[in-house]
Design an enzyme around this catalytic site. Structure first.
Site, short mmCIF file in Angstrom:
data_model
loop_
_atom_site.label_atom_id
_atom_site.label_comp_id
_atom_site.label_asym_id
_atom_site.label_seq_id
_atom_site.Cartn_x
_atom_site.Cartn_y
_atom_site.Cartn_z
N CYS A 1 0.80 -1.23 0.00
CA CYS A 1 0.00 0.00 0.00
C CYS A 1 0.84 1.27 0.00
CB CYS A 1 -0.95 0.00 1.19
SG CYS A 1 -2.02 -1.46 1.27
N HIS B 1 -3.58 7.17 2.28
CA HIS B 1 -3.95 5.84 1.83
C HIS B 1 -5.31 5.48 2.45
CE1 HIS B 1 -4.15 1.64 1.09
NE2 HIS B 1 -3.74 1.27 2.29
N ASN C 1 -10.22 -0.54 0.32
CA ASN C 1 -8.76 -0.44 0.28
C ASN C 1 -8.26 -0.99 -1.05
OD1 ASN C 1 -5.98 -0.71 0.57
ND2 ASN C 1 -6.08 -1.54 2.65
#
Length: 329
Positions: free
Chosen positions: A115, A254, A284
């Site tokens: 990520c 994020h 996500n």
């Protein structure tokens, strides 16, 4: 080499048409829409078709970015794809993306830092442009995480979605890249990983039967790590840029968990209207989450010339990073 400036010349994003809602998950898991929304902030996720690979999503996002310029794929000197769901173990997905766009002779490589991929990629790509190695670099964060999620694991099945975001970086008289802070701690890979499929633990029939080809996450450990590192990385990045928290116009984090985002925003004294959040729509999407959020913010007209932005993220590795950026038209 003569140091030059860099700016983001164009952005674009793409999300697959398939949708997985909290209500859909209620039917197959011991969970509820209220539980998912309260714990994560997520309502929907986009899901790639079985025949859609990560490169397909990356190409769609890249084309949208290119369409906002007078550039052709051949005008891009280097293609970088940040992903943990590549089309193949090798070759690099970026090579496939460049070739299918019609730029098969260009430099291309992947970044695999989960990520944190867009943050690392933005730092690397900006360095390539600022040092004069390349005039233009296409950076794409792209993921098909739903393909590596165990649908029977409530801890991870509700979290992840598919998508891609692309930015075109190019040389500029003025410099938008103000600072970067990157870090990693590989002492506990088991906290967030896919256990099988690498040289340490090949994907054997036994590993497959045990479900070790799927994402495993220790949620509480990741939560504590994420809040701390997002705050620390932002502090350092701002200090390197000789800026204060009050100088920030936008925080683009994020999109992993709204509670994590809220905790970081509170520390930074950032009001909700100055934090870009789209987790309710996409879940996500790992390396794709920040460029998708950026693309939507630019398209909506929120981000103005001269705005100071912090991009910040964390992920498997464990890894983290923040980039301070001054938006330029």
């Amino acid at each position: 080499m003569e140091l030059t400036g860099v700016k983001i010349a164009a952005v674009g994003h793409y999300a697959p048409a398939g949708i997985l809602t909290n209500e859909d998950l209620e039917k197959v898991l011991d969970t509820t829409d209220e539980w998912i929304t309260t714990r994560t902030g997520m309502k929907r996720r986009h899901v790639a078709k079985p025949e859609e690979a990560t490169s397909d999503l990356a190409i769609a996002a890249a084309r949208k970015a290119l369409a906002k310029t007078n550039l052709s794929p051949a005008d891009i000197d280097c293609y970088i794809v940040a992903t943990v769901t590549p089309d193949f173990i090798f070759p690099a997905t970026a090579c496939i993306v460049a070739s299918k766009l019609g730029a098969s002779d260009k430099a291309a490589f992947d970044i695999q830092i989960a990520c944190s991929g867009f943050i690392y990629g933005l730092t690397v790509a900006s360095g390539l442009v600022r040092s004069g190695v390349y005039k233009r670099v296409m950076l794409i964060g792209a993921e098909t995480l739903t393909k590596i999620v165990d649908r029977n694991d409530r801890a991870t099945a509700v979290l992840f979605g598919d998508g891609a975001g692309a930015v075109i970086l190019e040389a500029s008289v003025n410099n938008s890249f103000l600072s970067s802070e990157l870090g990693s701690d590989g002492s506990r890979p088991e906290v967030l990983r896919v256990a099988a499929g690498g040289s340490r633990h090949p994907l054997t029939p036994a590993a497959y039967e045990a479900g070790e080809q799927y994402i495993h996450m220790e949620g509480r450990e990741v939560f504590k790590f994420a809040v701390t590192k997002m705050i620390d990385a932002t502090d350092v990045a701002l200090r390197k840029a000789k800026l204060e928290k009050a100088d920030l116009d936008w925080l683009i984090p994020h999109q992993a968990n709204k509670r994590i985002i809220d905790a970081a925003a509170k520390y930074l004294d950032m009001p909700e209207e100055k934090v870009i959040i789209n987790i309710q729509e996409y879940g996500n999407t790992s390396a794709a989450s920040i460029p998708i959020a950026l693309s939507e913010a630019v398209e909506s007209g929120k981000i103005k010339d001269g705005d100071v932005i912090v991009f910040v993220g964390f992920g498997g590795g464990l890894s983290w990073g923040a980039v301070t950026w001054k938006w330029a038209l």
